[in-house]
Each structure stands twice: as structure tokens, then as C-alpha cells.
Scaffold this active site. Structure first.
Site, PDB file in Angstrom:
ATOM      1  NE  ARG A 126      -3.382   2.368   2.851  1.00 54.54           N
ATOM      2  CZ  ARG A 126      -3.196   3.334   3.767  1.00 54.54           C
ATOM      3  NH1 ARG A 126      -2.198   3.254   4.627  1.00 54.54           N
ATOM      4  NH2 ARG A 126      -4.001   4.365   3.821  1.00 54.54           N
ATOM      5  CG  HIS A 158      -0.998   9.021   3.334  1.00 51.19           C
ATOM      6  ND1 HIS A 158      -1.173   7.678   3.586  1.00 51.19           N
ATOM      7  CD2 HIS A 158      -0.624   9.564   4.516  1.00 51.19           C
ATOM      8  CE1 HIS A 158      -0.904   7.417   4.864  1.00 51.19           C
ATOM      9  NE2 HIS A 158      -0.563   8.550   5.449  1.00 51.19           N
ATOM     10  CD  GLU A 177      -4.916   7.817   9.777  1.00 46.41           C
ATOM     11  OE1 GLU A 177      -4.427   8.876  10.197  1.00 46.41           O
ATOM     12  OE2 GLU A 177      -4.624   6.700  10.236  1.00 46.41           O
ATOM     13  CG  ASN A 219      -5.085   3.576   8.597  1.00 46.18           C
ATOM     14  OD1 ASN A 219      -5.187   2.602   7.847  1.00 46.18           O
ATOM     15  ND2 ASN A 219      -4.650   4.753   8.184  1.00 46.18           N
ATOM     16  CE1 TYR A 258      -0.154   2.777  13.594  1.00 47.66           C
ATOM     17  CE2 TYR A 258      -2.030   4.004  12.741  1.00 47.66           C
ATOM     18  CZ  TYR A 258      -0.802   3.396  12.541  1.00 47.66           C
ATOM     19  OH  TYR A 258      -0.239   3.391  11.293  1.00 47.66           O
ATOM     20  CD  GLU A 265      -1.543   4.089   8.079  1.00 44.50           C
ATOM     21  OE1 GLU A 265      -1.361   4.495   9.249  1.00 44.50           O
ATOM     22  OE2 GLU A 265      -1.612   4.837   7.102  1.00 44.50           O
TER      23      GLU A 265
HETATM   24  C1  PNW Z   1      -1.396   7.584  10.646  1.00 50.73           C
HETATM   25  N1  PNW Z   1      -3.311  10.951  15.855  1.00 50.73           N
HETATM   26  O1  PNW Z   1      -1.286   8.871  11.172  1.00 50.73           O
HETATM   27  C2  PNW Z   1      -0.974   7.816   9.212  1.00 50.73           C
HETATM   28  O2  PNW Z   1      -1.864   7.321   8.249  1.00 50.73           O
HETATM   29  C3  PNW Z   1       0.451   7.458   8.923  1.00 50.73           C
HETATM   30  O3  PNW Z   1       0.896   8.227   7.852  1.00 50.73           O
HETATM   31  C4  PNW Z   1       1.275   7.626  10.180  1.00 50.73           C
HETATM   32  O4  PNW Z   1       2.631   7.507   9.949  1.00 50.73           O
HETATM   33  C5  PNW Z   1       0.769   6.590  11.171  1.00 50.73           C
HETATM   34  O5  PNW Z   1      -0.620   6.727  11.402  1.00 50.73           O
HETATM   35  C6  PNW Z   1       1.495   6.620  12.518  1.00 50.73           C
HETATM   36  O6  PNW Z   1       1.294   7.853  13.164  1.00 50.73           O
HETATM   37  C7  PNW Z   1      -1.813   9.310  12.352  1.00 50.73           C
HETATM   38  O7  PNW Z   1      -2.791  11.998  16.323  1.00 50.73           O
HETATM   39  C8  PNW Z   1      -1.234  10.444  12.903  1.00 50.73           C
HETATM   40  O8  PNW Z   1      -4.300  10.423  16.418  1.00 50.73           O
HETATM   41  C9  PNW Z   1      -1.729  11.003  14.066  1.00 50.73           C
HETATM   42  C10 PNW Z   1      -2.821  10.409  14.660  1.00 50.73           C
HETATM   43  C11 PNW Z   1      -3.414   9.289  14.106  1.00 50.73           C
HETATM   44  C12 PNW Z   1      -2.908   8.738  12.953  1.00 50.73           C
END
Ligand code: PNW
Length: 481
Positions: free
Chosen positions: A82, A126, A171, A300, A302, A374
Site C-alpha cells: 500500500r 495521503h 484518514e 487504520n 493504533y 495500517e
Molecule cells: C497515521 N493521531 O497517522 C498515518 O496514516 C500514517 O501516515 C502515520 O505515519 C501513522 O498513522 C502513525 O502515526 C496518524 O494523532 C497520525 O491520532 C496522528 C494520529 C493518528 C494517525
């Protein structure tokens, strides 16, 4: 004799294993072959916006290293990759004729991937908006959505049916809420009215862009959009805490899911944001344009957050200056500390949240397959004297989250693949090069790539298609001495 199934999780045969990157985070070469400036060039060169004053000028120099990077993906056994297309490489100012050198770069990348047996998954946006379009209002301006549709048609015509899956946006929450809410991302100018107009124009651009791609390639073109749906866990089951959770869900998630997948904005958002905007940027017919059938929902994931209603009453003075935040109109809601371990981003680790989210999505949109576009973790990687990175904490994070994906699949969720973030260490936005997400280490001075232990572990997982019942002890984090 009876056959006992080996313990662990076997993923569906068609499950697609891959890794992800984004153009500005890895390419570098920001002024080459006709690329115009983007809002991230401007933002990263503005003092105080990015850690250490880092920029994407060189990044991982991927622009000059495509053959070796694709070979690396082959070595890792990736089945899909991707990546995103940089709009300012295709149209330096965001409109007008296509730049042949920009198209040639991505066309060559796609050909090399296909030759290596790797399916290309293309993200059209992106975050690297051409600066010229920002100067004309950025996503707060309606015209940007039309410019995006033109750009999408150009890329669709150039890459055509060689692309396995198209993603309009990565996002959009970050573009609107971090770009114009907290100001942590480009363009970095907090202004809730512009943030909410951007939400709508990003939704409109998604719909017009998806239609443009299908206009060029036909209705068979597989299309998705990727969201970082925020998992807000209510601190208690009290009506007040559940209402707080719902309020945040609406401003973070439902403003995208509603129009794009259900054809309407959630009613509550108009009241909770009335202080900032009357939403008159929604024109007749927009919701029909936005609500296009999708083939896949990109997700995505996290971390999670824990939320509650504030105990004391909150009085908001409508004339007071806007306090930068991503939670517009949610002053009566409070974030609580999540217990448990964290990654180097300070984000809590909560793999159960991923199972729950996948099952919630499955119940709500039973016919919409999901792709994890992601998931991954930043840790403070140390390089051993032999040059190897023993990143057992990253492997453990990946193991737990894949187990969570497997649990959701076993419970009925239709999850089609997993794109690990990230293939390689890169420019981590406002954190610059201080945070590393890669399963391949990049030495930011020499650009040398070294596969980390997590990368070797992932290669073995792809090969076997099976997650062992327990993570082998040799890849568990070493106990502190
Ligand atoms: C995502 N937050 O970014 C992006 O899609 C990627 O490009 C990035 O490298 C990855 O997650 C890791 O950070 C985010 O502040 C950036 O909640 C910030 C946030 C969430 C996702």
C-alpha cells in the site's frame, strides 16, 4: 487416528498480507521531475512545527531506490504493498495537465510490483495537498473537491487495471481535525469553521473521486476509503458517560461514516457544532454524490481512548477564542488516562479494542469487507553491535493485533487483509525522524536498509499463514537485567 488441528490461528487463504507507506514519508526528491510544493513542504519548513526541524526533503530517498525497495518487499514475501501517489508530482499546482514524469514514476513502481508478484494498493491522497490549492483555501474550499476528482481520473487512466484496490483518502480526520483543529498537522491553523467545512469537502471529494475512477475504469474498479476510526471507551455505563462517548464518536467518526456509507450526517453534529458553523457548505445533491457503493472499508488502528462526562458543569463563552482541539464542541467531555503499556508515541496498547471495533463494523455494515490498511508501532529500536535490530516489543505488538484480527474473523467479520505500518522507518509527520514504525530499519544518514527481527518474523508469518498459539519466547521482549 484423529487429527488435531495445530493450535494458533490460520488466516483465510485469500487473506492479503502486506505493508504500507505514504509518499511524503518515504520519497524525498521534493523538487525533482516537476513535483510542485505541498502543504507538508511548507509546514515542515515552518519553525516549531516538526521535531528537530525535520522535513521530507530526503526522507527514505525511496524516489531513487525503487528497484531495491521492491526487491526488499519481495524478500519479505509481501503479497501487497500500500503506497500513496503524491498529487503534486502529478499536477504541480493541483490542476491542469498531468506531469508525464510523475505518472511514469508510479507506473514504473506498479510494473515492478506486479513483476515481483506484489499487488499494488493505491491511496490517492495521503495528506500532501498541492500548496497552490491551499493558497486558494485548501479543503475548506469546495473547489478542491472538484480538483481532486480531476486528479483521480488522471491517475486512474495512467495506472488502470494494474491496481488491486483504490483508496480515495487516508484518514481525512487528520486532514480536517489535526490540520484545522489542533493544528498539529499541515496547514496547522486552528479554525473550527474551516475544519468542519473541510470534513464536508473531503467527503465530497471522496464521492466525486470514486465516481471519477469508475468513470475511467468502469464500475468494476474496486474502491475503498481509509479511516482511523477512534475507539472511545466510556469510563462507566452511566448515561452521562455513554453520552460523552457518543458525542466524540459523532465528531470523530460519524461525520465520515454517516455521509459516505449511509448517505446522511448524524443529526446531533449540527447542534454540537452550531457555535462554529451553520453547515451551509452542504449543497443540494452533495449527499447523493458522496454516498457511492464501496468495495472495501480501509481501517487504520493504533490505540483506544477512555472518556467520561465532566463532573462539573461547563459553561462555554461563545466569544472566547477557540482553544485548539480535535473535539469540536465537546468541552463537557474529558479524556482519562488509559492504563497499561504504551508505545514510543505515548499511545496505549489495546489489541482487544481492534476485535471489538471489527465486530461492531461487521454488525453495522455486514456486507462491507474491511481491510486493515495500517497497524503497527513505534518503539525505541536499538541496533545491536552486529547491526541487527532486536525489536521484540514491536513483534509482540504485531502478534497481539493479528491475534485480535484473527479473533474477529473467527467471530464472523469479513477482513480481507493486513497492511503493516510501516514497511520502513520514515518521516513520522510532526515527530519527524524521531519515531520509527518500520519492520525495516532505515539509517537516515546512509539510507541503508536493514530488516529488523519483526520483519523476519512477519516474513515467516506470511509464509505459513498461521499465527502460532503463543509467541515463541525468543521473540518476546527481553526481561530487564
Ligand atoms: C497515521 N493521531 O497517522 C498515518 O496514516 C500514517 O501516515 C502515520 O505515519 C501513522 O498513522 C502513525 O502515526 C496518524 O494523532 C497520525 O491520532 C496522528 C494520529 C493518528 C494517525
Amino acid at each position: 487416528m484423529s487429527y488435531t488441528r495445530p493450535p494458533g490461528r490460520r488466516f483465510p487463504r485469500e487473506f492479503l498480507w502486506g505493508a504500507a507507506t505514504a509518499a511524503y514519508q518515504i520519497e524525498g526528491a521534493v523538487a525533482e521531475d516537476g513535483r510542485g510544493p505541498s502543504i507538508w513542504d511548507t509546514f515542515s519548513r515552518t519553525a516549531g512545527k516538526v521535531a528537530n526541524g525535520d522535513t521530507g526533503d530526503v526522507a527514505a530517498d525511496h524516489y531513487h531506490r525503487v528497484p531495491q525497495d521492491v526487491a526488499l518487499m519481495g524478500d519479505l514475501g509481501l503479497q501487497a504493498y500500500r503506497f500513496s501517489v503524491a498529487w503534486p508530482r502529478i499536477q504541480a499546482t493541483g490542476s491542469g495537465p498531468a506531469n508525464p514524469a510523475g505518472l511514469a514514476f508510479y507506473s514504473d513502481l506498479v510494473d515492478r510490483l506486479l513483476t515481483a508478484g506484489i499487488k499494488p494498493i493505491v491511496t490517492l491522497y495521503h495528506w500532501d495537498l498541492p500548496q497552490t490549492l491551499q493558497d486558494a483555501g485548501g479543503w475548506a474550499a469546495r473547489d478542491t473537491a472538484h480538483r481532486f476528482a480531476d486528479y483521480a481520473a488522471i491517475v486512474a487512466a495512467a495506472l488502470g487495471d494494474r491496481v488491486h484496490l483504490w483508496t480515495t483518502f487516508n484518514e481525512p480526520w487528520c486532514s480536517a481535525h489535526l490540520g484545522y483543529g489542533s493544528g498539529e498537522h499541515a496547514p496547522g491553523t486552528p479554525d473550527p469553521a474551516r475544519a468542519l467545512a473541510s470534513v464536508h469537502h473531503l467527503n465530497l471529494a471522496h464521492g466525486l473521486g470514486a465516481r471519477a475512477v469508475r468513470g475511467v475504469l468502469g464500475d468494476v474498479a474496486p474502491i475503498s476509503v481509509t479511516y482511523n476510526l477512534q475507539v472511545h471507551q466510556a469510563a462507566s455505563a452511566s448515561p452521562a458517560d455513554l453520552a460523552a462517548k457518543r458525542k466524540l464518536d459523532v465528531i470523530a467518526n460519524e461525520v465520515f461514516l454517516g455521509p459516505v456509507l449511509e448517505g446522511a450526517y448524524p443529526e446531533e453534529v449540527f447542534a454540537s457544532t452550531a457555535r462554529f458553523t451553520d453547515w451551509s457548505f452542504i449543497h443540494d445533491g452533495d449527499l447523493a454524490d458522496i454516498h457511492v457503493p464501496l468495495d472495501v472499508l480501509g481501517l487504520n488502528y493504533y490505540n483506544t481512548s477512555r472518556v467520561a462526562a465532566r463532573r462539573e458543569p461547563v459553561v462555554v463563552d461563545p466569544r472566547a477564542p477557540f482553544v485548539p482541539t480535535t473535539a469540536f464542541g465537546c468541552e463537557d467531555v474529558e479524556w482519562l488516562e488509559q492504563p497499561g503499556p504504551r508505545t514510543e508515541m505515548g499511545w496505549n496498547i489495546d489489541s482487544r479494542g481492534l476485535t471489538d471495533l471489527l465486530l461492531d463494523l461487521h454488525r453495522r455494515f455486514p456486507d462491507l469487507p474491511v481491510m486493515i490498511t495500517e497497524n503497527g508501532a513505534a518503539f525505541d529500536d536499538r541496533v545491536a553491535p552486529d547491526g541487527v535490530v532486536h525489536d521484540a516489543d514491536r513483534t509482540a505488538y504485531l502478534y497481539d493485533h493479528l491475534d485480535a484480527v484473527g479473533a474477529a474473523i473467527d467471530a464472523g467479520a469479513d477482513v480481507r487483509g493486513y497492511m503493516l505500518w510501516s514497511l520502513m522507518d520514515n518521516f513520522e509527520w510532526a515527530w519527524g525522524y524521531t519515531r520509527r514504525f518500520g519492520i525495516v530499519r532505515v539509517d537516515h544518514d546512509t539510507q541503508v536498509r536493514t530488516v529488523k527481527d519483526s520483519g523476519r518474523w512477519y516474513r515467516e508469518l506470511i509464509r505459513s499463514g498461521r499465527l502460532p498459539a503463543v509467541l515463541p519466547t525468543e521473540v518476546l521482549p527481553a526481561a530487564p537485567i
